[in-house]
Design an enzyme around this catalytic site. Structure first.
Site, PDB file in Angstrom:
ATOM      1  N   ALA A  47       0.860  -1.178   0.000  1.00 44.97           N
ATOM      2  CA  ALA A  47       0.000   0.000   0.000  1.00 44.97           C
ATOM      3  C   ALA A  47       0.898   1.231   0.000  1.00 44.97           C
ATOM      4  CB  ALA A  47      -0.871  -0.014   1.252  1.00 44.97           C
ATOM      5  N   GLY A 106       0.519  -5.154   0.583  1.00 45.39           N
ATOM      6  CA  GLY A 106      -0.596  -5.121  -0.360  1.00 45.39           C
ATOM      7  C   GLY A 106      -0.209  -5.623  -1.746  1.00 45.39           C
ATOM      8  N   GLU A 149      -0.466  -9.246  -1.457  1.00 48.05           N
ATOM      9  CA  GLU A 149      -1.894  -9.543  -1.281  1.00 48.05           C
ATOM     10  C   GLU A 149      -2.643  -9.435  -2.608  1.00 48.05           C
ATOM     11  OE1 GLU A 149      -2.037  -6.656   2.049  1.00 48.05           O
ATOM     12  OE2 GLU A 149      -3.231  -8.206   3.057  1.00 48.05           O
ATOM     13  N   GLU A 156       4.029  -5.897   7.053  1.00 43.40           N
ATOM     14  CA  GLU A 156       3.222  -4.866   7.728  1.00 43.40           C
ATOM     15  C   GLU A 156       3.540  -4.754   9.214  1.00 43.40           C
ATOM     16  OE1 GLU A 156       2.168  -6.798   5.337  1.00 43.40           O
ATOM     17  OE2 GLU A 156       0.649  -5.805   4.093  1.00 43.40           O
TER      18      GLU A 156
HETATM   19  C1  3H9 Z   1       0.456  -2.414   3.312  1.00 45.04           C
HETATM   20  O1  3H9 Z   1       0.722  -2.883   2.238  1.00 45.04           O
HETATM   21  C2  3H9 Z   1      -0.883  -2.507   3.961  1.00 45.04           C
HETATM   22  C3  3H9 Z   1      -1.791  -3.519   3.311  1.00 45.04           C
HETATM   23  O2  3H9 Z   1      -1.619  -4.785   3.889  1.00 45.04           O
HETATM   24  C4  3H9 Z   1      -3.232  -3.174   3.543  1.00 45.04           C
HETATM   25  C5  3H9 Z   1      -3.835  -2.191   2.621  1.00 45.04           C
HETATM   26  C6  3H9 Z   1      -5.325  -2.015   2.823  1.00 45.04           C
HETATM   27  N1  3H9 Z   1       4.611   3.511   0.158  1.00 45.04           N
HETATM   28  O3  3H9 Z   1      13.271   1.885   0.872  1.00 45.04           O
HETATM   29  P1  3H9 Z   1      13.741   2.648  -0.310  1.00 45.04           P
HETATM   30  C7  3H9 Z   1       9.409   4.954  -0.947  1.00 45.04           C
HETATM   31  S1  3H9 Z   1       1.601  -1.566   4.187  1.00 45.04           S
HETATM   32  C8  3H9 Z   1       5.097   4.730  -0.086  1.00 45.04           C
HETATM   33  O4  3H9 Z   1      14.708   3.724  -0.100  1.00 45.04           O
HETATM   34  P2  3H9 Z   1      14.958   0.250  -1.377  1.00 45.04           P
HETATM   35  C9  3H9 Z   1      10.452   5.285   0.100  1.00 45.04           C
HETATM   36  O5  3H9 Z   1       9.954   6.159   1.060  1.00 45.04           O
HETATM   37  C10 3H9 Z   1       3.032  -1.536   3.141  1.00 45.04           C
HETATM   38  N2  3H9 Z   1       6.403   4.966  -0.354  1.00 45.04           N
HETATM   39  O6  3H9 Z   1      14.275   1.680  -1.476  1.00 45.04           O
HETATM   40  C11 3H9 Z   1      11.537   5.914  -0.751  1.00 45.04           C
HETATM   41  O7  3H9 Z   1      11.157   7.238  -1.020  1.00 45.04           O
HETATM   42  P3  3H9 Z   1      12.278   8.366  -1.158  1.00 45.04           P
HETATM   43  C12 3H9 Z   1       3.743  -2.834   3.118  1.00 45.04           C
HETATM   44  C13 3H9 Z   1       7.223   3.925  -0.345  1.00 45.04           C
HETATM   45  O8  3H9 Z   1      15.223  -0.154  -2.757  1.00 45.04           O
HETATM   46  C14 3H9 Z   1      11.465   5.124  -2.047  1.00 45.04           C
HETATM   47  O9  3H9 Z   1      10.159   4.531  -2.065  1.00 45.04           O
HETATM   48  N3  3H9 Z   1       4.963  -2.687   2.382  1.00 45.04           N
HETATM   49  C15 3H9 Z   1       6.786   2.632  -0.084  1.00 45.04           C
HETATM   50  O10 3H9 Z   1      16.031   0.264  -0.365  1.00 45.04           O
HETATM   51  C16 3H9 Z   1      12.482   4.028  -2.158  1.00 45.04           C
HETATM   52  O11 3H9 Z   1      12.418   3.219  -0.993  1.00 45.04           O
HETATM   53  C17 3H9 Z   1       6.116  -2.341   2.961  1.00 45.04           C
HETATM   54  O12 3H9 Z   1       6.179  -2.185   4.152  1.00 45.04           O
HETATM   55  C18 3H9 Z   1       5.411   2.432   0.172  1.00 45.04           C
HETATM   56  N4  3H9 Z   1       4.901   1.222   0.406  1.00 45.04           N
HETATM   57  O13 3H9 Z   1      13.819  -0.699  -0.774  1.00 45.04           O
HETATM   58  C19 3H9 Z   1       7.301  -2.180   2.054  1.00 45.04           C
HETATM   59  N5  3H9 Z   1       7.845   1.781  -0.129  1.00 45.04           N
HETATM   60  O14 3H9 Z   1      13.162   7.951  -2.290  1.00 45.04           O
HETATM   61  C20 3H9 Z   1       7.999  -0.896   2.354  1.00 45.04           C
HETATM   62  C21 3H9 Z   1       8.903   2.542  -0.437  1.00 45.04           C
HETATM   63  O15 3H9 Z   1      11.491   9.615  -1.387  1.00 45.04           O
HETATM   64  N6  3H9 Z   1       9.108  -0.639   1.466  1.00 45.04           N
HETATM   65  N7  3H9 Z   1       8.533   3.835  -0.570  1.00 45.04           N
HETATM   66  O16 3H9 Z   1      12.999   8.368   0.161  1.00 45.04           O
HETATM   67  C22 3H9 Z   1      10.285  -1.277   1.564  1.00 45.04           C
HETATM   68  O17 3H9 Z   1      10.471  -2.177   2.351  1.00 45.04           O
HETATM   69  C23 3H9 Z   1      11.396  -0.811   0.665  1.00 45.04           C
HETATM   70  O18 3H9 Z   1      11.093   0.497   0.260  1.00 45.04           O
HETATM   71  C24 3H9 Z   1      11.632  -1.667  -0.612  1.00 45.04           C
HETATM   72  C25 3H9 Z   1      12.670  -0.963  -1.506  1.00 45.04           C
HETATM   73  C26 3H9 Z   1      12.165  -3.029  -0.178  1.00 45.04           C
HETATM   74  C27 3H9 Z   1      10.358  -1.822  -1.378  1.00 45.04           C
END
Ligand code: 3H9
Length: 691
Positions: free
Chosen positions: A66, A106, A109, A129
């Site tokens: 999400a 998400g 999911e 999450e």
């Molecule tokens: C969810 O899914 C809830 C659902 O179950 C229910 C829904 C109803 N959203 O980490 P990075 C941005 S909860 C918005 O530096 P990497 C991040 O801020 C979500 N922004 O890169 C950064 O911005 P900036 C569950 C996001 O390559 C840029 O992307 N998912 C999101 O080291 C690059 O990120 C997670 O918890 C996001 N979801 O790692 C995954 N994700 O460049 C969260 C990233 O401006 N994300 N950004 O600073 C991660 O774990 C890592 O970002 C990922 C990439 C592994 C994807």
């Protein structure tokens, strides 16, 4: 992108609809992405030229979850994720998720509502999450156990670590690993499904993996018990566990309902708000206004570490773990051998736990070159000095390094408090000198304070920040001052903790209050662990403090089985000590401290509010770039409970005016100590927050 909207494309290739998302950086499920998915699926289903649908993402990753910025911000706009998922799951044509990068939250999911999933060999699959104080709120807790079984599902949602493609294939999370071009491979896979008339697999309908666990609560309860200590204070892990229990015990729709209720409760609560704040705080810390992203960096292919003690050894491990060879220097063979033996033992322990192969242990050890001669550092790209805290010694080492190291090499010190500028001044290249303050144990703790001297070059800063990330740390930039960000904030806390035990609180009471708050330990347990005699001098000690008297009585901490607490031989559990308490009470009586019952609330405020005040000064002086950097330091360097978001976030959530009001009460006893920092006073008066 075109065809559907700005972030979504749809084309028919070879009789298969290819729905492509392209919403950088991580294809998060923002409103336009959900809209694009919804409309794209609608069109693909209606298109007679398409026999199946492939969902694929452009850029670095499949949908990473999400959009976290949208969570908790007053309800999503446009098509809901549930609408999208229902459309996919009930599609009359096979829907295939083609996954690269990370299918997280998400994102996974969504993929779980596709009839089939395929992925590249490097793809990762997870429901992280819990790390945001949440649970998978789009059916993940109900669908995942129906594929991987409840035991593995509870691990995946309860810990939040992703699974690799090989494992995903083995457990049936994906059907195929695509080695060549992902889209082409997924199209071929979809064509095969159509040709073989394979069924439309709806995960929700298959209870075969969860049914055997019904009436056997121990399967999930074992996980709950095994992680109880680590999860102390957190709400989300328990809620995730309860969702998996619901998946086992309840019909799908009811389980989904339960998941939704618990998700919404977490989403509205303070813990998730704090953890989502920390997610962005951690990423903000990498951004330095005057050191832009494109600042050139120095290639670091070989590192030197001076000192093979606990710190030097831990630092060495960080580099060899990512394949960077390290030359490690000591002054005596015995110390060198001892240091390397500790490193080897750490790796062997990981191997015993199955985290490393024996070959890998040898490979990593093979990357370490021990030496007794600093002249061996002539070819390294970066040196990290990790000897004990003595300015004269450090000056001597840096004078030598200046003559030994090649031009352009980074000269770093691991000092936890000393003046980097003074160290840099002994070299002819202060622009190459920087602080890299690791936290103990350096191979485990995530934080590195990167300390910028007055003359440190921007490319040296950029290199150290990037290198920190490469070795799996969270680097935070700090300026030069005594104790930098983290340790500087400890000093005031210590002053109050020492005073509290003279006013009637016991060390255990103070420690318990901070432990209950969520910190890993209080100041007195920490003092016993580190050694009560750190910085104590037997020659000058004259019983001027409780600490002096403890040390004079031979109570030097855990190493002597006695400090503020007593310890049984071979057992690190602190036991209240009558001897220590008598020393404290006698000292208090001598100095005329009246004894009273100090409340838990007062203990908490008097220990933590000085940290906030010092944090405000650190911001004011520009030692930290932003308040969230201070929070990152405390969460990752000192174990501040992430669900409280760090000291500055916590202060904001209490209300800075309330903090100042309490400080004014305490100031009646000690006006100098409790004088609010200018920034704190100003923000409190304006109703503002630390930024
Ligand atoms: C969810 O899914 C809830 C659902 O179950 C229910 C829904 C109803 N959203 O980490 P990075 C941005 S909860 C918005 O530096 P990497 C991040 O801020 C979500 N922004 O890169 C950064 O911005 P900036 C569950 C996001 O390559 C840029 O992307 N998912 C999101 O080291 C690059 O990120 C997670 O918890 C996001 N979801 O790692 C995954 N994700 O460049 C969260 C990233 O401006 N994300 N950004 O600073 C991660 O774990 C890592 O970002 C990922 C990439 C592994 C994807």
């Amino acid at each position: 992108m075109a065809a559907i909207n700005d972030v979504t494309d749809l084309e028919i290739r070879d009789g298969i609809a290819v729905l492509t998302l392209d919403s950088p950086p991580v294809n998060a499920l923002s409103a336009p992405v959900r809209d694009g998915l919804y409309k794209g699926m609608q069109q693909a289903i209606a298109d007679d030229n398409a026999a199946a649908v492939v969902l694929v993402c452009a850029g670095r990753t499949f949908i990473a979850g999400a959009d976290i910025t949208e969570l908790g911000s007053g309800g999503p706009q446009g098509a809901s994720l549930t609408d999208v998922q229902d459309m996919m799951e009930s599609s009359p044509k096979p829907v295939v998720a083609a996954i690269h990068g990370t299918a997280l939250g998400g994102g996974l999911e969504t993929a779980l509502c596709c009839h089939y999933r395929v992925g590249v060999p490097t793809a990762l699959f997870g429901l992280p999450e819990v790390k945001l104080g949440l649970l998978p709120g789009a059916g993940g807790t109900q669908r995942l156990p129906r594929i991987v079984g409840p035991e593995m599902a509870v691990e995946m949602v309860g810990i939040g670590e992703p699974m690799g493609a090989e494992k995903a294939l083995e457990v049936g999370l994906i059907s195929e690993i695509i080695k060549g071009d992902l889209t082409e491979g997924a199209i071929a896979f979809a064509k095969k499904l159509v040709a073989e008339n394979r069924p439309l697999v709806r995960v929700r309908d298959d209870d075969s993996k969860v049914a055997p666990a019904r009436g056997k609560p121990e399967i999930i309860d074992n996980f709950r018990k095994a992680h109880a200590r680590k999860n102390r204070g957190f709400l989300a892990p328990e809620y995730n566990i309860q969702c998996i229990e619901a998946a086992v015990e309840l019909p799908f729709e009811e389980g989904l309902k339960r998941e939704g209720e618990l998700f919404r409760e977490l989403l509205k609560g303070p813990q998730s708000a704090a953890q989502r704040y920390m997610f962005f705080a951690e990423r903000q810390a990498a951004k330095i206004p005057d050191v832009p992203k494109d600042t050139s960096q120095i290639p670091v292919r070989k590192v030197g570490v001076i000192g093979a003690g606990t710190m030097g050894g831990g630092i060495t491990m960080n580099f060899v773990n990512v394949g960077i060879p390290v030359t490690i220097i000591e002054t005596a063979q015995e110390a060198l051998d001892r240091g390397l033996a500790v490193v080897r033992r750490n790796y062997e322990n990981s191997a015993k736990k199955g985290k490393l192969t024996q070959d890998e242990v040898e490979r990593r050890m093979g990357l370490i070159t021990p030496s007794l001669d600093m002249a061996d550092l002539g070819d390294v790209d970066m040196v990290i000095e990790a000897v004990f805290e003595n300015m004269d010694l450090k000056r001597e080492i840096f004078t030598k390094l200046d003559t030994i190291c090649k031009q352009g090499a980074i000269l770093a010190t691991n000092t936890s408090a000393l003046d980097i500028n003074e160290i840099a001044a002994v070299t002819k290249r202060p622009e190459s000198v920087i602080g890299t303050h690791f936290f103990s144990p350096a191979n485990v703790m995530k934080l590195v304070e990167v300390v910028r001297g007055d003359k440190t070059a921007k490319e040296v800063i950029a290199t150290c920040m990037a290198l920190g990330k490469k070795i799996d740390k969270i680097p935070v930039l700090a300026g030069v001052c005594h104790g930098f960000i983290g340790n500087r904030m400890l000093f005031g806390r210590r002053v109050q903790a020492d005073k509290l035990i003279l006013e009637g609180a016991t060390p255990k009471r103070v420690d318990d209050v901070l432990y209950e708050f969520g910190l890993p330990m209080g100041p007195f347990a920490m003092s016993d662990l580190a050694g009560v005699d750190v910085g104590w001098n037997p020659k000058t000690s004259q019983g001027g403090s409780v600490r002096d008297r403890l040390c004079e009585a031979g109570r030097r901490g855990q190493k002597t089985n006695a400090g503020y607490y007593d310890y049984k031989e071979g057992d690190r559990t602190p036991v209240e000590s009558d001897v220590a308490l008598k020393i404290i009470r006698d000292f208090a009586a001598e100095k005329g401290y009246p004894q009273r019952d100090v409340s838990d609330q007062e203990i908490l405020e008097r220990c933590l509010f000085p940290m906030i005040n010092e944090g405000a000064k650190i911001l004011e002086e520009g030692i930290a770039i932003r308040a969230s950097d201070i929070d990152v330091v405390w969460v990752y360097g000192y174990g501040w409970p992430v669900y409280r978001g760090g000291p500055m976030y916590w202060a904001n959530s209490l209300g800075l005016d309330k903090v100042v009001a309490r400080m004014e009460e305490f100031a009646k006893d000690d006006p100098e100590f409790w004088k609010p920092a200018g920034l704190l006073a100003k923000l409190a008066a304006e109703g503002g927050k630390f930024q």
